[in-house]
Design a protein around this motif. Structure first.
Motif, short mmCIF file in Angstrom:
data_model
loop_
_atom_site.label_atom_id
_atom_site.label_comp_id
_atom_site.label_asym_id
_atom_site.label_seq_id
_atom_site.Cartn_x
_atom_site.Cartn_y
_atom_site.Cartn_z
N GLN A 147 18.03 -10.56 20.63
CA GLN A 147 18.95 -9.83 19.74
C GLN A 147 18.22 -9.11 18.62
O GLN A 147 18.70 -8.08 18.13
CB GLN A 147 19.99 -10.80 19.17
CG GLN A 147 20.99 -11.30 20.20
CD GLN A 147 21.73 -10.16 20.89
OE1 GLN A 147 22.14 -9.19 20.27
NE2 GLN A 147 21.89 -10.28 22.21
N ARG A 150 17.39 -5.90 20.18
CA ARG A 150 18.59 -5.08 20.40
C ARG A 150 19.03 -4.40 19.10
O ARG A 150 19.32 -3.20 19.07
CB ARG A 150 19.72 -5.95 20.95
CG ARG A 150 19.57 -6.26 22.43
CD ARG A 150 19.88 -5.00 23.25
NE ARG A 150 19.53 -5.16 24.65
CZ ARG A 150 20.32 -5.70 25.57
NH1 ARG A 150 21.50 -6.17 25.22
NH2 ARG A 150 19.94 -5.76 26.82
N ALA A 155 19.91 -0.43 19.88
CA ALA A 155 20.72 -0.50 21.10
C ALA A 155 22.21 -0.58 20.78
O ALA A 155 23.04 -0.07 21.55
CB ALA A 155 20.29 -1.70 21.94
N TYR A 156 22.55 -1.22 19.66
CA TYR A 156 23.95 -1.42 19.32
C TYR A 156 24.46 -0.42 18.28
O TYR A 156 25.50 -0.63 17.67
CB TYR A 156 24.16 -2.84 18.76
CG TYR A 156 23.86 -3.96 19.72
CD1 TYR A 156 24.10 -3.86 21.09
CD2 TYR A 156 23.30 -5.16 19.24
CE1 TYR A 156 23.82 -4.91 21.95
CE2 TYR A 156 23.02 -6.22 20.10
CZ TYR A 156 23.28 -6.09 21.45
OH TYR A 156 23.01 -7.13 22.29
N ARG A 256 29.27 -7.88 22.31
CA ARG A 256 28.32 -8.12 23.41
C ARG A 256 29.05 -8.30 24.74
O ARG A 256 28.52 -7.92 25.79
CB ARG A 256 27.46 -9.33 23.09
CG ARG A 256 26.42 -9.07 22.03
CD ARG A 256 25.45 -10.23 21.98
NE ARG A 256 25.54 -10.96 20.74
CZ ARG A 256 25.07 -12.19 20.57
NH1 ARG A 256 24.54 -12.83 21.58
NH2 ARG A 256 25.15 -12.79 19.41
#
Length: 556
Positions: A147, A150, A155-156, A256
Motif C-alpha cells: 500500500q 500504491r 495509483a489511487y 480497494r
C-alpha cells in the motif's frame, strides 16, 4: 468424487453430494464473479505489519486461500491478493521493543526504522518477512500488494480525488452509524470524523512525517489543499500531485474493493458487526466508487492453548512461524480446513498438541482404509495438497507423543534416536519433519514437570521393600523384556504381567479388579525407573531406556 489428482473436492456419498464449507463458498464466489462479468476471480486478505503478525491473523489468509484453491482446482482463473497495510500509521511500540521507538508514532509503518539489529529496510518489511516465509511453507500462493507503493506512486490518485469530491456523501453514510456527536472532545476517530468539515483523506506531514494533521481547506476545482500539523507545520499543496497521505480506513477498504474487483474477502468479528467497516464499506463502495462489496463471511478468532508459557519465554503472542516449528504443514492447514469460518479454532502449544496429532493420525488411517466420511476426506485432501500439487509430509509418522517422549528421555541423542526409531519401524530421516517438530516442542514448550529423567542407579531401598506380588511382577517384566522388543510387544508385555499373575489369558477383557492390578504394577515400575508415580506411556519409556538399563533399574 475426488480424482487421483485431488482436483474435485465435492465427495459423493450414498445419497446426494456432501460439499464442505469451502466448496459451498467457492460456488457462491464463482456465481458472483459470473454475474459481474469478471474475467478473473479475486479473493483478498489484508494484513498490517504493525508488529509480529500473530497466529490469529492466519485465518484472515487461510479462509480466502482455501476458497481460491478450490476455485483454481475447478479450472477457473483466480488470484489470492494479500494487501500489506504498510502505509498505516505506527500506533504503539510493541512489548520487547526499545521505548525510544515512540518518537515514530504517527508515521507510516514503512517509514519507521526496523527494530535494532534487523537486516530489513524498515519496520513493515521486518514484520512482513516471517509471514511471507510461513505462507510459502504453507503452500499459499498470492500476489502481495504494497500500500505504500500504491499511495506514494499515485495509483489511487483518481480514487482519492473522487472520495474528496464525494466527502459530503461519505460523511452522510458514516453519520448513519456514528454513536458519538461530532463536536465531542474525542471525535477524531478512524472514519475521519471531526468537529470541522469532514475529509476522508489524512495527509502525512512533510515536516515531521506524522499524520497528526488536520485539513483546514480544500478546493474541489483546483484540488488545492491546506493542512496543519500538531508539530506546528502548515502546507498548501495540490492534491492531484500530492501522494503523501491516505484515505481513512472505512473509505480506504471499499475503495480497494472497487479498484481490485474483489469478489471474496472475509473479516473478523470486529469488522463484521452492525455499523462496522464491512457494513459501512458496502454502502460506500456502491454509492461512491461504483463497485460491489465482496462476499465477506465473518470468521471467529483463533485461540491458543499453552500461550502463557510462550509469552513468558518470547514476550509476544505466537506467530504462524512459531506454530510451524511444532506443527507439520498439513496439520496446521487441517485446523483451518475442517472448521467453518464462524467456528472457533484453538492451536495447542501445550500437551493438547498430542491429542491433536492423535486425531490427525486417526484421520490418516481412516482415509487410507477408505472409511473416512466425505467431509473428513475432503478436509484431508485440502490439508495435504493444493491445486499446485502435494505438500511435504512425514513418510513414517510415528505418534507425536511417542516422539516427544523419546526425544525427552534420550535428550535427543542421535544414536539413541536411531536405535529407538528402528524399534518403531522408522528411521530419523523417515520420521522427519515430525521428529524435528516434536524435538522443538520438547525444548521450548514441554512443561518442566512433564520432563522425564531416568534414574542413574537402581533404588535399592525400594527394591528391598517390595512385597511378594510386586517382586514377582517386576521379575516377570525384567525376564521377558526382549521377547518382543517393539512398541507393540512391550505394550502386550506390560499389560499382560498382571493378567499372567492372575492366571488370565492375555486377550481377556479387563475387569475393574484387573485394571486396579495393572495400575498398581505401573506405579511400581515408574517409581523404579523415574522415581515418580507416573510418566510417559510405559512401553515408550521402556523402549527409550533400552533393555540393559531397564533390567539394571529393575534389579537385574
Amino acid at each position: 468424487m475426488i480424482d487421483q489428482e485431488g482436483r474435485t473436492l465435492v465427495v459423493e456419498t450414498a445419497g446426494a453430494p456432501e460439499p464442505d464449507w469451502v466448496s459451498r463458498m467457492a460456488d457462491e464466489v464463482i456465481e458472483a464473479a459470473a454475474r459481474r462479468g469478471s474475467p478473473r476471480i479475486v479473493c483478498a486478505s489484508g494484513l498490517s505489519p504493525s508488529g509480529p503478525i500473530h497466529l490469529g491473523n492466519l485465518r484472515e489468509v487461510m479462509t480466502p486461500h482455501l476458497v481460491a484453491d478450490e476455485i483454481r482446482r475447478r479450472g477457473h482463473d483466480v488470484e489470492h491478493l494479500i494487501s500489506w497495510d504498510d502505509y498505516d500509521r505506527f500506533r504503539r511500540v510493541p512489548a520487547g521493543i526499545d521505548p525510544a521507538w515512540e518518537e515514530h508514532i504517527g508515521k507510516p509503518l514503512s517509514a519507521v526504522p526496523a527494530p535494532m539489529g534487523s537486516p530489513f529496510a524498515n519496520w513493515a518489511e521486518h514484520f512482513k518477512a516471517p509471514m511471507i516465509a510461513a505462507l510459502a511453507d504453507l503452500g499459499v500462493p498470492h500476489r502481495g500488494v504494497n500500500q505504500t507503493e500504491r499511495y506514494t506512486g499515485g495509483a489511487y490518485r483518481d480514487q482519492v480525488l473522487l472520495a474528496m469530491r464525494e466527502r459530503a456523501r461519505i460523511d452522510g453514510i458514516l453519520g448513519r452509524f456514528r454513536t458519538k456527536k461530532k463536536d465531542a472532545p474525542d471525535s477524531d476517530d478512524e472514519d475521519g470524523a471531526s468537529g470541522r468539515e469532514y475529509y476522508p483523506f489524512k495527509p502525512y506531514c512533510s515536516a515531521c512525517g506524522r499524520d497528526d494533521t488536520t485539513i483546514t481547506a480544500y478546493d474541489d476545482d483546483t484540488t488545492e489543499m491546506t493542512y496543519t500539523c500538531a508539530c506546528g507545520a502548515s502546507e498548501t499543496v495540490l492534491l492531484r500531485e500530492f501522494t503523501r497521505g491516505k484515505l481513512v480506513w472505512k473509505v480506504d477498504w471499499p475503495m480497494r474493493w472497487a479498484y481490485e474487483g474483489v469478489h471474496f474477502e472475509p473479516s473478523g468479528v470486529d469488522h463484521s458487526s452492525p455499523g462496522s467497516s464491512y457494513q459501512v464499506g458496502g454502502l460506500i463502495v456502491d454509492e461512491v466508487f461504483g463497485g460491489e462489496a465482496p462476499i465477506g463471511p465473518m470468521y471467529a478468532f483463533v485461540g491458543i492453548t499453552g500461550q502463557a508459557k510462550m509469552s513468558s519465554s518470547k514476550g509476544a503472542v505466537p506467530t504462524p512461524g512459531d506454530a510451524l516449528e511444532i506443527l507439520e504443514v498439513p496439520v496446521l492447514r487441517w485446523l483451518f480446513a475442517r472448521r467453518r469460518p464462524n467456528q472457533a479454532i484453538k492451536v495447542a502449544f501445550d500437551q493438547e498438541l498430542h491429542r491433536l496429532y492423535d486425531e490427525w493420525d486417526a484421520l490418516e488411517r481412516k482415509v487410507t482404509a477408505g472409511t473416512a466420511g466425505a467431509v473428513e476426506t475432503t478436509g484431508h485432501v485440502r490439508a495435504v495438497t493444493t491445486a499446485e500439487g502435494d505438500l511435504p509430509r512425514t513418510a513414517q509418522p510415528v505418534a507425536y507423543r511417542t516422539l516427544a517422549s523419546v526425544v525427552d528421555i534420550t535428550a535427543g541423542d542421535p544414536a539413541q534416536l536411531e536405535r529407538i526409531l528402528a524399534g518403531l519401524d522408522a528411521t530419523p530421516e523417515g520420521a522427519r519433519p515430525r521428529l524435528d517438530k516434536a524435538a522443538h516442542w520438547v525444548a521450548s514448550y514441554m512443561p518442566d514437570e512433564a520432563h522425564t529423567r531416568l534414574r542413574d542407579e537402581p533404588d535399592a531401598a525400594l527394591l528391598a521393600s517390595l512385597d511378594e506380588q510386586d517382586r514377582e511382577a517386576v521379575a516377570m517384566l525384567r525376564d521377558h523384556l526382549t521377547d518382543d522388543w517393539s512398541l507393540d510387544g512391550l505394550t502386550t508385555l506390560v499389560y499382560g504381567v498382571p493378567k499372567k499373575q492372575a492366571g488370565l489369558p492375555l486377550d481377556v477383557k479387563p475387569t475393574d479388579e484387573l485394571k486396579a492390578a495393572q495400575r498398581r504394577f505401573f506405579v511400581v515400575v515408574y517409581r523404579l525407573l523415574v522415581g515418580a508415580d507416573t510418566g510417559p506411556r510405559l512401553p515408550t519409556l521402556l523402549l527409550a531406556a533400552g533393555p540393559e538399563r531397564v533390567r539394571r533399574l529393575l534389579g537385574g
